[in-house]
Design a protein around this motif. Structure first.
Motif, PDB file in Angstrom:
ATOM      1  N   THR A  11     -22.789  26.104   0.397  1.00 11.37           N
ATOM      2  CA  THR A  11     -23.416  25.608  -0.491  1.00 11.37           C
ATOM      3  C   THR A  11     -23.790  23.989   0.079  1.00 11.37           C
ATOM      4  O   THR A  11     -24.582  23.484  -0.232  1.00 11.37           O
ATOM      5  CB  THR A  11     -22.936  25.614  -1.834  1.00 11.37           C
ATOM      6  N   GLU A  12     -22.620  23.470   0.171  1.00 15.62           N
ATOM      7  CA  GLU A  12     -22.479  22.029   0.699  1.00 15.62           C
ATOM      8  C   GLU A  12     -23.160  21.945   1.911  1.00 15.62           C
ATOM      9  O   GLU A  12     -24.050  20.818   2.007  1.00 15.62           O
ATOM     10  CB  GLU A  12     -21.044  21.623   0.884  1.00 15.62           C
ATOM     11  N   CYS A  13     -23.094  22.607   2.880  1.00 14.84           N
ATOM     12  CA  CYS A  13     -24.042  22.684   4.042  1.00 14.84           C
ATOM     13  C   CYS A  13     -25.336  22.721   3.801  1.00 14.84           C
ATOM     14  O   CYS A  13     -26.299  22.262   4.495  1.00 14.84           O
ATOM     15  CB  CYS A  13     -23.471  23.958   4.986  1.00 14.84           C
ATOM     16  N   ALA A  14     -25.720  23.517   3.055  1.00 13.18           N
ATOM     17  CA  ALA A  14     -27.135  23.861   2.461  1.00 13.18           C
ATOM     18  C   ALA A  14     -27.771  22.608   2.059  1.00 13.18           C
ATOM     19  O   ALA A  14     -29.150  22.072   2.555  1.00 13.18           O
ATOM     20  CB  ALA A  14     -27.427  24.819   1.647  1.00 13.18           C
ATOM     21  N   HIS A  15     -27.148  21.861   1.090  1.00 13.22           N
ATOM     22  CA  HIS A  15     -27.524  20.631   0.641  1.00 13.22           C
ATOM     23  C   HIS A  15     -27.523  19.263   1.583  1.00 13.22           C
ATOM     24  O   HIS A  15     -28.357  18.631   1.539  1.00 13.22           O
ATOM     25  CB  HIS A  15     -26.865  20.182  -0.637  1.00 13.22           C
ATOM     26  N   GLN A  16     -26.719  19.632   2.462  1.00 10.94           N
ATOM     27  CA  GLN A  16     -26.619  18.487   3.624  1.00 10.94           C
ATOM     28  C   GLN A  16     -28.065  18.699   4.714  1.00 10.94           C
ATOM     29  O   GLN A  16     -28.480  17.778   5.144  1.00 10.94           O
ATOM     30  CB  GLN A  16     -25.534  18.687   4.459  1.00 10.94           C
ATOM     31  N   LEU A  17     -28.321  20.066   4.605  1.00 11.82           N
ATOM     32  CA  LEU A  17     -29.539  20.098   5.480  1.00 11.82           C
ATOM     33  C   LEU A  17     -30.794  19.396   4.851  1.00 11.82           C
ATOM     34  O   LEU A  17     -31.420  19.036   5.750  1.00 11.82           O
ATOM     35  CB  LEU A  17     -29.698  21.881   5.420  1.00 11.82           C
ATOM     36  N   TYR A  20     -40.911  30.918  -3.080  1.00 11.44           N
ATOM     37  CA  TYR A  20     -39.431  30.742  -2.488  1.00 11.44           C
ATOM     38  C   TYR A  20     -39.254  31.203  -1.016  1.00 11.44           C
ATOM     39  O   TYR A  20     -39.970  32.274  -0.759  1.00 11.44           O
ATOM     40  CB  TYR A  20     -38.658  31.435  -3.574  1.00 11.44           C
ATOM     41  N   GLY A  21     -38.375  30.652  -0.398  1.00 12.45           N
ATOM     42  CA  GLY A  21     -38.033  30.941   0.860  1.00 12.45           C
ATOM     43  C   GLY A  21     -37.583  32.422   1.206  1.00 12.45           C
ATOM     44  O   GLY A  21     -38.220  33.038   2.060  1.00 12.45           O
ATOM     45  N   PRO A  22     -36.837  32.960   0.275  1.00 20.62           N
ATOM     46  CA  PRO A  22     -36.276  34.427   0.496  1.00 20.62           C
ATOM     47  C   PRO A  22     -37.485  35.163   0.278  1.00 20.62           C
ATOM     48  O   PRO A  22     -37.591  36.335   1.026  1.00 20.62           O
ATOM     49  CB  PRO A  22     -35.279  34.647  -0.550  1.00 20.62           C
ATOM     50  N   THR A  23     -38.715  34.952  -0.395  1.00 22.02           N
ATOM     51  CA  THR A  23     -39.903  36.001  -0.560  1.00 22.02           C
ATOM     52  C   THR A  23     -40.656  35.662   0.683  1.00 22.02           C
ATOM     53  O   THR A  23     -41.024  36.852   1.277  1.00 22.02           O
ATOM     54  CB  THR A  23     -40.449  35.328  -1.821  1.00 22.02           C
ATOM     55  N   ILE A  24     -40.657  34.778   1.349  1.00 19.99           N
ATOM     56  CA  ILE A  24     -41.510  34.445   2.541  1.00 19.99           C
ATOM     57  C   ILE A  24     -40.830  35.176   3.873  1.00 19.99           C
ATOM     58  O   ILE A  24     -41.584  35.952   4.541  1.00 19.99           O
ATOM     59  CB  ILE A  24     -41.499  33.045   2.877  1.00 19.99           C
ATOM     60  N   HIS A  61     -33.532  28.436  -9.805  1.00 19.98           N
ATOM     61  CA  HIS A  61     -35.176  28.211  -9.816  1.00 19.98           C
ATOM     62  C   HIS A  61     -35.123  26.513  -9.282  1.00 19.98           C
ATOM     63  O   HIS A  61     -36.116  26.191  -8.725  1.00 19.98           O
ATOM     64  CB  HIS A  61     -35.670  28.512 -10.960  1.00 19.98           C
ATOM     65  N   GLU A  62     -34.491  25.960  -9.877  1.00 22.47           N
ATOM     66  CA  GLU A  62     -34.374  24.499  -9.766  1.00 22.47           C
ATOM     67  C   GLU A  62     -34.160  24.050  -8.279  1.00 22.47           C
ATOM     68  O   GLU A  62     -35.127  23.178  -7.804  1.00 22.47           O
ATOM     69  CB  GLU A  62     -33.475  23.689 -10.741  1.00 22.47           C
ATOM     70  N   THR A  63     -33.117  24.724  -7.467  1.00 19.02           N
ATOM     71  CA  THR A  63     -32.929  24.518  -6.335  1.00 19.02           C
ATOM     72  C   THR A  63     -34.182  25.141  -5.527  1.00 19.02           C
ATOM     73  O   THR A  63     -34.647  24.275  -4.515  1.00 19.02           O
ATOM     74  CB  THR A  63     -31.667  25.654  -5.828  1.00 19.02           C
ATOM     75  N   CYS A  64     -34.676  26.100  -5.913  1.00 21.29           N
ATOM     76  CA  CYS A  64     -35.846  26.495  -4.943  1.00 21.29           C
ATOM     77  C   CYS A  64     -36.888  26.061  -5.162  1.00 21.29           C
ATOM     78  O   CYS A  64     -37.766  25.523  -4.193  1.00 21.29           O
ATOM     79  CB  CYS A  64     -36.048  28.135  -5.362  1.00 21.29           C
ATOM     80  N   CYS A  65     -37.252  25.466  -6.336  1.00 24.33           N
ATOM     81  CA  CYS A  65     -38.402  24.576  -6.586  1.00 24.33           C
ATOM     82  C   CYS A  65     -38.513  23.205  -5.769  1.00 24.33           C
ATOM     83  O   CYS A  65     -39.355  22.452  -5.638  1.00 24.33           O
ATOM     84  CB  CYS A  65     -38.592  24.354  -8.147  1.00 24.33           C
ATOM     85  N   GLU A  66     -37.045  22.686  -5.630  1.00 25.61           N
ATOM     86  CA  GLU A  66     -36.703  21.653  -4.979  1.00 25.61           C
ATOM     87  C   GLU A  66     -37.089  21.555  -3.399  1.00 25.61           C
ATOM     88  O   GLU A  66     -37.142  20.592  -2.753  1.00 25.61           O
ATOM     89  CB  GLU A  66     -35.345  20.926  -5.132  1.00 25.61           C
ATOM     90  N   ASN A 105     -35.397  23.314  -1.124  1.00 24.27           N
ATOM     91  CA  ASN A 105     -34.338  23.450  -0.009  1.00 24.27           C
ATOM     92  C   ASN A 105     -34.310  25.149  -0.215  1.00 24.27           C
ATOM     93  O   ASN A 105     -33.482  25.869  -0.799  1.00 24.27           O
ATOM     94  CB  ASN A 105     -32.943  23.165  -0.932  1.00 24.27           C
ATOM     95  N   THR A 106     -34.798  25.483   0.750  1.00 25.95           N
ATOM     96  CA  THR A 106     -34.913  27.040   1.158  1.00 25.95           C
ATOM     97  C   THR A 106     -33.638  27.713   1.605  1.00 25.95           C
ATOM     98  O   THR A 106     -33.342  28.901   1.114  1.00 25.95           O
ATOM     99  CB  THR A 106     -35.941  27.391   2.263  1.00 25.95           C
ATOM    100  N   VAL A 107     -32.656  26.892   2.285  1.00 27.37           N
ATOM    101  CA  VAL A 107     -31.468  27.536   2.382  1.00 27.37           C
ATOM    102  C   VAL A 107     -30.538  27.798   1.166  1.00 27.37           C
ATOM    103  O   VAL A 107     -30.038  28.619   1.003  1.00 27.37           O
ATOM    104  CB  VAL A 107     -30.742  26.620   3.527  1.00 27.37           C
ATOM    105  N   ALA A 108     -30.465  26.730   0.587  1.00 28.73           N
ATOM    106  CA  ALA A 108     -29.696  26.773  -0.471  1.00 28.73           C
ATOM    107  C   ALA A 108     -30.398  27.607  -1.625  1.00 28.73           C
ATOM    108  O   ALA A 108     -29.764  28.560  -2.314  1.00 28.73           O
ATOM    109  CB  ALA A 108     -29.911  25.568  -1.544  1.00 28.73           C
TER     110      ALA A 108
END
Length: 619
Positions: A87-93, A177-181, A269-274, A276-279
């Motif tokens: 999770t930390e890495c995903a946000h760092q990305l 959302y990234g996972p859907t793509i 959903h908040e993370t996806c809407c921002e 951040n596809t990895v997170a």
């Protein structure tokens, strides 16, 4: 929404069947596939999706270059080292991405993000998100490619074909959302590989790609809608929407389980809407793993979904239908309607009390769309705020179920009247009626916008109204929230008028009733356009029915803008004469000469129609 069966199970049938026939050991391994491994294996694809959704004008090659540079910058995220969480890495990305864009002046000039980079880190992301533009209505380039070209491109490089499709979908749908793509790109690749082996490639591709395209269009609209709720309204509204949706899917789960899951889903959903596809992928995979581990207590309908590997598992679970309605006859809503301690519970912890009411009401009414249930909750809250100030509050709220029934009935009656009108007028005339109504409500919209907006509403009526009363009600309300949500996002970009703004901003639950009741915008003063500038009579009208329809729509909108007080019959009279004139001249030997000769009569009638308006403007 319908299940994913027409899409994933159509395209992946042979693949899924093969997987299900494997040994139990492999089967178990697939079910418990490491979330971390899944994200790590797809890290570059997810990063590319994220970049394409922000840098929508960048070329495919530019996206791939930035993705590689970004992964090189965040080396530890490629390996998810033990001392750093995924999770930390995903946000760092995401942080590294925004910094990388802001450090690249050439890219800034191209993508116009300079003002974003001059803000602090918190405001920077919001600024970048503001520039995202949804191109979902535009034609899909991949849909227009010839089958031979698709198959040749796939034969040359299958990986690139899938990645290019992912790139096109990402830049056209920046809130999908990234996972859907990832899932739909895999569906696309499998469909291509299957159809390119067939003799009739064109027919095969049409059959297998059209469901994918339709699914992407609808789910992208829903994702964008959820993101809008989270940004535009407070977190309580977003949480209420998630609670209702989850309760419908899992009506047999207890309140504490649904409440906990609601918080997790809202945060995801908040993370996806921002963006951040990895997170987003990481969070969704973790959530789906939890869902499958507790499926016995949640819903039997997700069992088949849990047999699938990521990312298909998540897409399947999200698209399962509502859970079977439990028998709640022995548990009436009396503790919310007749209990003497209602006001105490409401006053002590209003949020928790209303959430539990939403849960109990939703599991009893799976047939109601989310906005309708939220209207019931809003009326209930308003009543308690009034009743709990009285000396004898129980007498005040004891008949509240009558209020619930009235809210539902009013919404239902409006839908019924809407569908009755559609049946009476037919598709074309119904669309004309909607154009008249919404040109009066929002005359500031361009003619093209008014046509497209009302066309979508008319299409909803065509699809929903033939259904049974219960399904009709749900279908209209559920579809209207998405269309009105898109209109409100348009208002955010360029304000339309105060009435539209009020309906968009005041209440999510009552957005549709507000638009239904919206009257003529009296503040709008239309620029005067003489009829000879509005009615364009030319030979091109004879070449295609579409051209004639466009001119009719433009004429109708112009007439309504200039004289909104006119009757339907007056508008239709001019349109009928216009249609008859075109039909007559298109059958004449010299159509242009006919338009010149006979067109003056129509122009005269049109000017006479606008005469009152013209006199008013000249005084």
């Amino acid at each position: 929404m319908k299940t994913l069966k027409p899409i994933c199970f159509l395209v992946f049938f042979s693949y899924i069947k093969c997987q299900i026939l494997q040994t139990s050991l492999l089967h178990a391994a697939m079910q418990h596939l490491s979330t971390q491994n899944y994200v790590e294996e797809n890290l570059k694809d997810l990063t590319s999706i994220m970049i394409a959704q922000f840098l929508q004008k960048a070329t495919y090659e530019e996206i791939q270059t930035v993705a590689q540079q970004l992964l090189d910058l965040v080396e530890k995220c490629k390996n998810f080292k033990s001392h750093v969480s995924a999770t930390e890495c995903a946000h760092q990305l995401m942080t590294s991405f925004l910094e990388h864009i802001c450090d690249n002046q050439g890219m800034l000039a191209k993508h116009l993000f300079t003002n974003c980079c001059n803000t602090n880190s918190t405001a920077r992301l919001k600024c970048f998100l503001f520039y995202k533009k949804d191109y979902g209505d535009h034609k899909d380039r991949f849909q227009s490619l010839k089958p031979e070209m698709i198959c040749e491109m796939d034969k040359e490089n299958q990986v690139t074909m899938k990645e290019r499709y992912s790139y096109e979908i990402s830049r056209r749908h920046p809130y999908l959302y990234g996972p859907t793509i990832l899932t739909m790109s895999a569906c696309y690749k499998t469909a291509i590989q299957s159809c390119c082996q067939e003799e009739n490639k064109t027919e095969c591709l049409q059959i297998k790609l059209e469901p994918i395209r339709k699914y992407i269009t609808e789910i992208a609209l829903r994702h964008h809608h959820l993101c809008e709720i989270g940004v535009k309204f407070n977190h309580k509204v977003a949480k209420a929407v998630e609670l209702v949706l989850l309760t419908k899917k899992q009506p047999k789960s207890n309140f504490s389980e649904v409440a906990k899951l609601t918080t997790d889903v809202k945060n995801l959903h908040e993370t996806c809407c921002e963006g951040n596809t990895v997170a987003c992928a990481l969070g969704r995979s973790q959530l789906m793993n939890y869902t499958c581990s507790t499926r016995a207590a949640l819903s039997s309908k997700i069992t088949q979904c849990c047999e699938l590997p990521a990312p298909f598992r998540g897409e399947c679970i999200i698209n399962t239908g509502n859970g079977d309605k439990p028998d709640l006859s022995s548990l009436p809503l009396s503790r919310f309607t007749e209990d003497q301690f209602v006001c105490q519970r409401f006053t002590d912890n209003q949020d928790d009390f209303l959430q539990e009411f939403l849960y109990e009401y939703s599991r009893r009414h799976p047939e109601l769309a989310v906005p309708v249930i939220l209207r019931v909750e809003a009326k209930y809250k308003n009543l308690l705020e009034k009743c709990c100030k009285l000396e004898k509050p129980l007498e005040c709220y004891s008949h509240v179920e009558v209020l619930f029934q009235r809210v539902v009935r009013e919404s239902c009656d409006h839908v019924k009247n809407y569908c009755d009108l559609h049946e009476k007028l037919g598709d074309s005339n119904f669309h004309d009626r909607l154009m008249v109504l919404y040109t009066k409500k929002a005359p500031q919209l361009s003619a093209q916008e008014l046509v497209m907006f009302t066309k979508k509403m008319a299409a909803v009526a065509s699809r929903c109204c033939p259904q049974s009363d219960e399904q009709q009600f749900f279908c209209i309300e559920d579809s209207a929230k998405l269309i009105l949500g898109a209109l409100c996002r348009r208002h955010e970009v360029e304000p339309i008028n105060a009435g539209v703004g009020h309906c968009c901003d005041n209440s999510y639950a009552f957005r549709k009733p507000c638009f239904d009741d919206l009257q003529v915008d009296r503040t709008y003063v239309s620029p005067f356009l003489p009829c000879d500038q509005v009615i364009i009579l030319k030979g091109d009208l004879c070449k295609a029915q579409k051209e004639l329809q466009i001119e009719k729509q433009k004429l109708l909108i112009s007439l309504v803008r200039q004289k909104p007080s006119a009757t339907e019959a007056q508008f239709q009279s001019v349109l009928v004469d216009f249609t008859h004139l075109v039909e007559m001249c298109c059958h004449a030997e010299e159509s242009d000469m006919c338009f010149q000769k006979e067109g003056s009569k129509l122009i005269e009638k049109c000017q006479s129609f606008l005469e009152t308006k013209c006199q008013k403007l000249s005084t």
